[in-house]
Design a protein around this motif. Structure first.
Motif, PDB file in Angstrom:
ATOM      1  N   ARG A 206       0.741  -1.371   0.400  1.00 27.28           N
ATOM      2  CA  ARG A 206      -0.086   0.116  -0.114  1.00 27.28           C
ATOM      3  C   ARG A 206       0.867   1.043   0.160  1.00 27.28           C
ATOM      4  N   SER A 207       2.117   1.097   0.022  1.00 27.08           N
ATOM      5  CA  SER A 207       2.839   2.691  -0.010  1.00 27.08           C
ATOM      6  C   SER A 207       3.138   3.052  -0.821  1.00 27.08           C
ATOM      7  N   PRO A 208       2.957   4.023  -1.320  1.00 25.37           N
ATOM      8  CA  PRO A 208       2.991   5.318  -2.477  1.00 25.37           C
ATOM      9  C   PRO A 208       4.392   5.287  -3.384  1.00 25.37           C
ATOM     10  N   LEU A 209       3.705   5.424  -4.978  1.00 28.22           N
ATOM     11  CA  LEU A 209       4.642   4.962  -5.801  1.00 28.22           C
ATOM     12  C   LEU A 209       5.705   6.316  -6.238  1.00 28.22           C
ATOM     13  N   ASP A 210       6.820   5.669  -5.744  1.00 30.36           N
ATOM     14  CA  ASP A 210       8.077   6.248  -6.152  1.00 30.36           C
ATOM     15  C   ASP A 210       8.542   7.014  -7.752  1.00 30.36           C
ATOM     16  N   ILE A 211       7.283   8.355  -7.569  1.00 28.46           N
ATOM     17  CA  ILE A 211       7.664   8.587  -8.898  1.00 28.46           C
ATOM     18  C   ILE A 211       9.798   9.227  -9.416  1.00 28.46           C
ATOM     19  N   PRO A 212      10.487   9.386  -8.607  1.00 25.64           N
ATOM     20  CA  PRO A 212      11.504   9.557  -9.247  1.00 25.64           C
ATOM     21  C   PRO A 212      12.507   8.266  -9.245  1.00 25.64           C
ATOM     22  N   GLY A 213      12.364   7.054  -8.887  1.00 22.12           N
ATOM     23  CA  GLY A 213      12.415   6.088  -9.287  1.00 22.12           C
ATOM     24  C   GLY A 213      12.054   5.357 -10.546  1.00 22.12           C
ATOM     25  N   VAL A 214      10.839   5.692 -10.526  1.00 19.69           N
ATOM     26  CA  VAL A 214       9.777   5.529 -11.920  1.00 19.69           C
ATOM     27  C   VAL A 214      10.654   6.019 -12.358  1.00 19.69           C
ATOM     28  N   ALA A 247      24.670   7.665 -20.232  1.00 23.44           N
ATOM     29  CA  ALA A 247      23.457   8.350 -19.682  1.00 23.44           C
ATOM     30  C   ALA A 247      22.728   7.402 -19.533  1.00 23.44           C
ATOM     31  N   SER A 248      22.777   5.626 -19.764  1.00 22.87           N
ATOM     32  CA  SER A 248      22.534   5.513 -19.118  1.00 22.87           C
ATOM     33  C   SER A 248      22.875   4.586 -17.184  1.00 22.87           C
ATOM     34  N   ALA A 249      24.425   4.630 -17.721  1.00 26.50           N
ATOM     35  CA  ALA A 249      24.742   3.846 -15.943  1.00 26.50           C
ATOM     36  C   ALA A 249      24.692   5.667 -15.477  1.00 26.50           C
ATOM     37  N   LEU A 250      24.524   5.999 -15.644  1.00 27.96           N
ATOM     38  CA  LEU A 250      24.465   8.422 -14.694  1.00 27.96           C
ATOM     39  C   LEU A 250      22.975   8.361 -14.616  1.00 27.96           C
ATOM     40  N   LEU A 251      21.959   7.186 -15.390  1.00 26.19           N
ATOM     41  CA  LEU A 251      20.764   7.395 -15.060  1.00 26.19           C
ATOM     42  C   LEU A 251      20.308   6.360 -14.204  1.00 26.19           C
ATOM     43  N   LEU A 252      21.184   5.061 -14.275  1.00 23.39           N
ATOM     44  CA  LEU A 252      20.998   4.028 -13.269  1.00 23.39           C
ATOM     45  C   LEU A 252      21.807   4.176 -11.529  1.00 23.39           C
ATOM     46  N   ALA A 253      22.972   4.408 -12.024  1.00 24.71           N
ATOM     47  CA  ALA A 253      23.277   5.014 -10.853  1.00 24.71           C
ATOM     48  C   ALA A 253      22.676   6.084  -9.840  1.00 24.71           C
ATOM     49  N   ALA A 254      21.510   6.996 -10.239  1.00 25.29           N
ATOM     50  CA  ALA A 254      21.563   8.115  -9.395  1.00 25.29           C
ATOM     51  C   ALA A 254      19.708   7.094  -9.130  1.00 25.29           C
ATOM     52  N   PHE A 255      19.532   6.353  -9.993  1.00 26.28           N
ATOM     53  CA  PHE A 255      18.314   5.329  -9.472  1.00 26.28           C
ATOM     54  C   PHE A 255      18.464   4.730  -8.205  1.00 26.28           C
ATOM     55  N   VAL A 256      20.007   4.561  -8.020  1.00 23.41           N
ATOM     56  CA  VAL A 256      20.653   3.413  -6.807  1.00 23.41           C
ATOM     57  C   VAL A 256      20.801   4.273  -5.468  1.00 23.41           C
ATOM     58  N   VAL A 257      20.910   5.174  -6.079  1.00 27.18           N
ATOM     59  CA  VAL A 257      20.896   6.534  -4.730  1.00 27.18           C
ATOM     60  C   VAL A 257      19.733   6.798  -4.445  1.00 27.18           C
ATOM     61  N   PRO A 268      13.112  -2.033  -3.751  1.00 25.11           N
ATOM     62  CA  PRO A 268      13.794  -2.158  -2.772  1.00 25.11           C
ATOM     63  C   PRO A 268      15.507  -2.855  -3.150  1.00 25.11           C
ATOM     64  N   LEU A 269      16.460  -2.142  -2.475  1.00 23.88           N
ATOM     65  CA  LEU A 269      17.885  -2.942  -2.409  1.00 23.88           C
ATOM     66  C   LEU A 269      17.984  -3.804  -2.048  1.00 23.88           C
ATOM     67  N   ARG A 270      16.998  -4.292  -1.274  1.00 27.59           N
ATOM     68  CA  ARG A 270      16.904  -5.984  -0.797  1.00 27.59           C
ATOM     69  C   ARG A 270      16.673  -6.828  -1.422  1.00 27.59           C
ATOM     70  N   VAL A 271      16.408  -7.056  -2.240  1.00 24.48           N
ATOM     71  CA  VAL A 271      15.326  -7.598  -3.094  1.00 24.48           C
ATOM     72  C   VAL A 271      16.892  -8.141  -4.442  1.00 24.48           C
ATOM     73  N   ILE A 272      17.394  -7.127  -4.729  1.00 25.41           N
ATOM     74  CA  ILE A 272      18.366  -7.277  -5.169  1.00 25.41           C
ATOM     75  C   ILE A 272      19.947  -7.914  -4.549  1.00 25.41           C
ATOM     76  N   THR A 273      20.333  -7.312  -3.676  1.00 26.70           N
ATOM     77  CA  THR A 273      21.429  -7.392  -2.676  1.00 26.70           C
ATOM     78  C   THR A 273      21.574  -9.156  -2.286  1.00 26.70           C
ATOM     79  N   GLU A 274      20.503  -9.714  -1.919  1.00 24.22           N
ATOM     80  CA  GLU A 274      20.509 -11.193  -0.857  1.00 24.22           C
ATOM     81  C   GLU A 274      21.259 -11.532  -2.509  1.00 24.22           C
ATOM     82  N   ARG A 275      22.226 -12.346  -1.787  1.00 20.04           N
ATOM     83  CA  ARG A 275      22.956 -13.053  -2.980  1.00 20.04           C
ATOM     84  C   ARG A 275      21.893 -13.837  -4.261  1.00 20.04           C
ATOM     85  N   ASN A 276      21.444 -14.159  -3.333  1.00 20.85           N
ATOM     86  CA  ASN A 276      21.066 -15.896  -4.418  1.00 20.85           C
ATOM     87  C   ASN A 276      20.309 -14.635  -5.397  1.00 20.85           C
TER      88      ASN A 276
END
Length: 512
Positions: A206-214, A247-257, A268-276
């Motif tokens: 139910r969390s609000p949508l992350d517009i900058p992330g989108v 541009a892609s590298a800069l945009l995706l780096a900004a996305f991670v920040v 959520p970074l927990r989705v991709i940082t879990e090693r499996n």
């Protein structure tokens, strides 16, 4: 340990035929999306001639779909978490049917390209919703193994089925039917899903949508996919191509920040940082790079070098489909609860690499039964065995509120892998072909000798690129053995996690 297993078994959901009925419609929708990635390829020459599309613009029929699909997947996954997976799934199917009808009825280039972009956008809604529905509906370990076995076989083999169907429709009907064929698929799947699917209560985010992330993720992924697509046609040194990658590298780096700072991140970074899961996404992306490149080369080899018709070309891919179905449903599904995932995925990718290795022996006069048949069988068997646990593990143990975006990451790794594979391996093949012609054309004095050199050069280019694909699959296996350490017992743990999540969304990630 025995008490834990008994407790988990007691908590496992009672058998529910609705889940298996739902799987039929989810699988049908997934087949439609995967088919669409390849079915139009065979019809493209006919559509180009009919609508007067220039050679320079014809790639956009493929690229428009890839850009919209790849760029909007993360957004589609989060929409599924926010709006409800069933609702998003049905809306995606209806939209996909409408876009397909528009494409089939297109009277000019603009309408065709617009319909392809719409297909990609609605595909980005329904694909992650489909996988996340499986993740939250099938929590019992044995049921999950069977369900993901079927899904994995479709996800892996659907592209080859698309080549067969595309060949039939183009040769015996009309290129427009490669669009119209989606409409009955979508209507049946949407109607079935609406009446059959019962989404677990309490698993919505139910969390609000992350517009900058989108915005950042969409622009970053579109730049990345378009960069590789442009590199294929314009070259890697083209200034626009380089600019797109930067541009892609800069945009995706900004996305991670941004994702590390906001309260309700799109990914959520927990989705991709879990090693499996990180290992799964990376190894799947690499495997798809190898596989998509092979589809392209074998299609050209069979039609141009061997003179196969579109239909015969499609049927030539059947051993690969059979291998995938066998590996996914008979090996992966049966052993997933008995062996750690890495002992299925790693060897699976290595068996696929062995199949690729056989295909490096291709020559103009190679026999289908001697080289292509065993190579494709091994490739399909290995990929099917690896895909099955990968699809399940990629969403296993993730918080239910994040299952949509975790599913979207599976599709994103495949889509980006496909774009990279087509561009990278095609560039390698083209360079090797050009070098071969330069070295050998001087000795060809007659027209027939020159044509022979041209064909030999093409095959030489294909085999050079396939050698790279072998290395990529070995790298995928190495990543699996390095990062994926989840054991088979995690399947039982997942049942407990998701059951508890219906009341409280704080679910532990995969246990090691």
């Amino acid at each position: 340990m025995s008490e834990t297993v008994q407790a988990n078994a007691a908590k496992a959901p009672a058998p529910d035929s609705n889940r298996w009925k739902a799987l039929v419609f989810i699988a049908l929708a997934q087949l439609m999306v995967v088919l669409d990635a390849t079915i139009v390829n065979i019809a493209l020459p006919s559509a180009q001639q009919d609508l007067g599309i220039s050679d320079g613009n014809r790639q956009w029929v493929i690229t428009a779909y890839a850009l919209a699909f790849g760029g909007l997947l993360l957004f589609g996954g989060r929409i599924a978490d926010l709006w409800g997976r069933k609702r998003t799934f049905v809306a995606g199917l209806i939209g996909f049917a409408g876009a397909s009808a528009l494409g089939g009825a297109a009277t000019n280039e603009a309408l065709l390209l617009g319909s392809r972009a719409l297909q990609g956008a609605f595909g980005a809604l329904l694909a992650p919703a489909a996988l996340s529905l499986l993740a939250v509906m099938f929590t019992d370990s044995k049921e999950r193994a069977k369900a993901f076995g079927i899904y994995g076989a479709i996800a892996g083999g659907g592209g080859a089925v698309g080549l067969i169907l595309g060949g039939f429709l183009t040769e015996y009907l009309n290129w427009r039917w490669t669009f119209f064929v989606n409409i009955p698929f979508a209507i049946i799947a949407a109607a079935g899903a609406y009446f059959v699917i019962r989404e677990p209560v309490g698993s919505r985010n139910r969390s609000p949508l992350d517009i900058p992330g989108v915005v950042l993720s969409t622009l970053g992924l579109v730049s990345l996919v378009y960069g590789f697509t442009r590199a294929e046609s314009e070259g890697w040194s083209d200034s626009t191509t380089i600019g797109l990658f930067i541009a892609s590298a800069l945009l995706l780096a900004a996305f991670v920040v941004v994702e590390s700072k906001v309260k309700a991140p799109l990914l959520p970074l927990r989705v991709i940082t879990e090693r499996n899961r990180g290992g799964i996404y990376l190894s799947l992306g690499l495997a798809i790079i190898a596989m998509f490149g092979l589809f392209l080369f074998l299609t050209y080899y069979l039609q141009i070098v061997k003179g196969y018709t579109p239909v015969k070309t499609g049927f030539a891919f059947l051993p690969m489909i059979a291998g995938m179905i066998t590996g996914s449903t008979q090996i992966g599904a049966r052993l997933m609860n008995r062996l750690p995932a890495r002992l299925l995925m790693g060897p699976g990718f290595l068996v696929a690499a062995l199949g690729m290795l056989l295909l490096t022996r291709l020559e103009i006069g190679s026999s289908y039964t001697g080289v292509l048949l065993p190579g494709m069988l091994l490739l399909g068997l290995g990929m099917g065995t690896a895909f099955m646990p990968a699809m399940s593990l990629a969403t296993l143990g993730v918080e239910p509120r994040d299952s949509g975006v975790a599913s979207a990451m599976v599709n994103t790794s495949q889509q980006v892998g496909g774009a990279i594979g087509t561009a990278l391996l095609n560039t390698i093949a083209a360079s090797a072909t050009t070098a071969y012609v330069k070295d050998h054309i001087g000795g060809a004095t007659t027209q027939s000798q020159q044509q022979l050199v041209q064909l030999q050069a093409q095959v030489h280019g294909y085999t050079n690129a396939i050698w790279f694909a072998v290395g990529i699959l070995v790298a995928a296996a190495a990543i699996v053995f390095t990062f994926v350490n989840a054991g088979s017992v995690d399947m039982n743990a997942a049942s407990e996690s998701v059951d508890g999540a219906e009341d409280d969304l704080k679910v532990p990630v995969i246990a090691h």
